[in-house]
Every structure is written in structure tokens, then in C-alpha cells.
Scaffold this active site. Structure first.
Site, PDB file in Angstrom:
ATOM      1  N   ARG A 266       1.117  -1.515  -9.349  1.00 23.02           N
ATOM      2  CA  ARG A 266      -0.064  -0.659  -9.415  1.00 23.02           C
ATOM      3  C   ARG A 266      -0.897  -0.026 -11.178  1.00 23.02           C
ATOM      4  O   ARG A 266      -1.425   1.317 -11.284  1.00 23.02           O
ATOM      5  CB  ARG A 266      -0.293   0.663  -9.079  1.00 23.02           C
ATOM      6  CG  ARG A 266      -0.200   0.384  -7.323  1.00 23.02           C
ATOM      7  CD  ARG A 266      -1.030  -0.299  -6.694  1.00 23.02           C
ATOM      8  NE  ARG A 266      -0.570  -0.605  -5.450  1.00 23.02           N
ATOM      9  CZ  ARG A 266      -0.107  -2.178  -4.901  1.00 23.02           C
ATOM     10  NH1 ARG A 266       0.183  -3.154  -5.368  1.00 23.02           N
ATOM     11  NH2 ARG A 266       0.270  -2.246  -3.825  1.00 23.02           N
TER      12      ARG A 266
ATOM     13  N   SER B 102      -4.699   2.957   0.885  1.00 20.52           N
ATOM     14  CA  SER B 102      -2.857   3.933   0.409  1.00 20.52           C
ATOM     15  C   SER B 102      -3.634   4.509  -0.300  1.00 20.52           C
ATOM     16  O   SER B 102      -4.127   4.428  -1.561  1.00 20.52           O
ATOM     17  CB  SER B 102      -2.311   3.161  -0.051  1.00 20.52           C
ATOM     18  OG  SER B 102      -1.535   1.630   1.183  1.00 20.52           O
TER      19      SER B 102
ATOM     20  N   GLU C  65      -1.956   6.771  -5.324  1.00 24.47           N
ATOM     21  CA  GLU C  65      -3.031   6.003  -5.714  1.00 24.47           C
ATOM     22  C   GLU C  65      -4.415   6.074  -6.081  1.00 24.47           C
ATOM     23  O   GLU C  65      -4.779   5.417  -6.599  1.00 24.47           O
ATOM     24  CB  GLU C  65      -2.072   5.184  -4.691  1.00 24.47           C
ATOM     25  CG  GLU C  65      -2.689   3.214  -5.538  1.00 24.47           C
ATOM     26  CD  GLU C  65      -2.397   2.566  -3.904  1.00 24.47           C
ATOM     27  OE1 GLU C  65      -2.488   1.808  -3.767  1.00 24.47           O
ATOM     28  OE2 GLU C  65      -0.840   2.283  -4.007  1.00 24.47           O
TER      29      GLU C  65
END
Length: 308
Positions: free
Chosen positions: A183, A233, A303
Site C-alpha cells: 500500500r 478495506s 488505509e
């Protein structure tokens, strides 16, 4: 990208942005531009159609001291309830085009949705992007955060990105310079605007690629709360654990704050059940983190990107 030293947005600046060819909306609700459907108004929402107009907009905003925000498909963002003071830049025109560079390379703009990118690859029997089918984001946003699923990531197929810096100067990262990790990419920590992407794929069998895409999409529909607005998410995967499993084991599935809810379908998602605010989501995120820290001794890192 954001620029500080904020000055009030003037009608002179707005007029200059329009003369550059940008499509400008004033006091534009950001809830219309995010998958969470949350966010107050931006002072200015400017859609740019090519690199020339983007370069001009960046230059004007810097000279005027106006904060700049870049938004793709808005699928991994949380926008404050009070909105954004400054200029939000969205992509249209040339930035939403896609083409073959050769038999196995695809070149596209940052505004191309992953859905369009995956369909284009399928139409040309190119394999490698199947994992991205069903991810509700743009190519630029996916590169920015090295989006991934089902064992695949952007780092596996993205070989080059072109960009502009905050002064409008062009540049590019290729290969290891993209600095991909979980990420994360070279763009995560720099004030650069992605303007073009090149993907290296492999020739494959149309029917096999299509079947794999349908399989992944079927799994998403079965496991993820796609029927509600969300930002995907919420938390990065903690080493050795799955965030959703930890949250569920803490008894937080279905927990609500205002219109925000820990999904009853997948505890790794927070959904907007109707009228959720940024504050609702932030409060729920904090509650989840504190509970998991206390009961599981695991730190959950968010995130979703909060734009401020």
C-alpha cells in the site's frame, strides 16, 4: 498533494482556471465524488482534460497560495464534513484515455477507472490485471497506493508512471524507482501528480482471463458489502493477522456510530448506512483501533486517506 499558505479563493483565480480550459464548479459537494458518499463542499472543483491545462492550474494555484487536492475515483478517501478549502483537481478528457503501446503494453491516463482498464486488457487478451477487476478505483489512485487483491498488486504490472511536480515540471518513475511496497509507492510521500501509466502484461487466453475476472468478482460480491457506500478495506493488513477477523473477534461487527457501521458482512469494512458523516467514521475507526489494541494487543493502521 496539498499546498499550504492558504489564501482565499478569488473570482479572479476562478476566471483564470476557466480560461485554461478547466471545468470549474464552486462549492461542489465532495460527497458526489467519493465512494463513501461523505464530504462537505470544496471551494473549487476543477476538472482538467490534458497535461497543458493541469500544468497551468498547478502554476496558478501555487502563485495564488491556494491549497491543491488531487482526486481520482474517490474510492479510498474520507473528506471532512466541513469540506475542503482550496482547489480540488479531477481528471477528464485525455486523462481518461487508454491505448495499446505495443502487443503487450497498455498506456492510460490517471483518470481511467480500473474497470475500464481491466475490460481493455480482456478485449486484447492480455493477462495480469485480473486481480484489479472489481476494485472501485482509478488507475492513478491504484498506482499511488499500490492497490492489490487476491495475490496481485499494481507493482506486478505497472512499469512506468509519468508525473508533474507542484511547479508543473514533468518527470517519470520507472522500475525500482516506483518504490512499491505494501500500500505504498514513490508517490505516497511526494507532492507529485501522476499523468500517465504504462502497464506490462502478457498475452493470454481470452476465456481464461474472463473466467478468472468473473471468479474474483463473484468472491467480492459474496464477501464484501458492495450494496453500501464504503471506502473499501479500512485498515492495512497487520503482520500475521487479518484486520477483519480481529475486529469480528472483538465483537464489533455491526457496531454503529451515527450512520457509519462496521459491516455485518465483512468486519474489515465500514459502510455508510445513510447520512454518515466524516466524524461518524472517524469515531468508529478510533473505537475499533482502541478495542483491538486493548483486547488483541495489535495496532491497526488506517488505509483510508483523510483529506485535510
Amino acid at each position: 498533494m496539498t499546498q499550504q499558505n492558504q489564501q482565499p479563493i478569488t473570482q479572479e483565480l476562478i476566471g483564470s482556471l476557466r480560461r485554461l480550459g478547466a471545468q470549474v464548479q464552486e462549492n461542489e459537494p465532495m460527497s458526489l465524488h467519493t465512494s463513501f458518499q461523505i464530504g462537505g463542499p470544496a471551494d473549487v472543483f476543477a476538472t482538467v482534460s490534458d497535461e497543458r491545462s493541469l500544468r497551468g492550474v498547478l502554476k496558478l494555484c501555487k502563485e495564488a497560495g491556494a491549497p491543491v487536492y488531487i482526486i481520482g475515483n474517490g474510492s479510498d478517501l474520507l473528506i471532512p464534513d466541513q469540506g475542503l478549502r482550496g482547489v480540488v483537481i479531477g481528471f477528464g478528457g485525455d486523462f481518461c484515455k487508454i491505448r495499446l503501446e505495443d502487443e503487450t503494453k497498455i498506456v492510460c491516463g490517471p483518470g481511467v477507472t480500473l474497470a475500464k482498464l481491466c475490460k481493455f486488457a480482456l478485449e486484447h487478451s492480455l493477462s495480469g490485471l485480473e486481480f484489479a477487476w472489481g476494485i472501485p478505483g482509478s488507475a492513478g489512485g491504484a498506482a499511488y497506493m499500490n492497490a492489490g487483491a487476491y495475490g496481485g498488486e499494481m507493482k506486478d504490472v505497472l512499469i512506468k508512471c509519468r508525473h508533474l511536480d507542484e511547479n508543473g515540471n514533468p518527470g517519470e518513475f520507472a522500475g525500482s524507482a516506483l518504490d512499491f511496497s505494501y500500500r505504498h509507492s514513490a508517490y505516497t510521500d511526494q507532492k507529485l501528480v501522476i499523468t500517465g501509466l504504462t502497464f506490462q502484461l502478457e498475452k493470454g487466453d481470452y476465456s481464461v482471463i474472463k473466467a478468472q475476472m468473473e471468479d474474483y468478482l463473484g468472491r467480492r460480491k459474496a464477501r464484501q458489502p458492495l450494496e453500501y457506500p464504503s471506502a473499501g478495506s479500512v485498515f492495512k493488513r497487520p503482520k500475521g493477522y487479518f484486520a477483519g477477523q480481529l475486529i469480528e473477534e472483538c465483537g464489533l461487527k455491526g457496531k454503529t456510530v451515527g450512520g457509519a457501521q462496521v459491516s455485518e458482512k465483512h468486519a474489515g469494512f465500514i459502510v455508510n448506512t445513510g447520512g454518515a458523516t466524516c466524524k461518524d467514521v472517524q469515531s468508529l475507526v478510533k473505537m475499533i483501533q482502541e478495542t483491538v489494541r486493548r483486547e488483541k494487543q495489535v495496532e491497526l493502521e488506517c488505509e483510508i486517506k483523510l483529506m485535510t
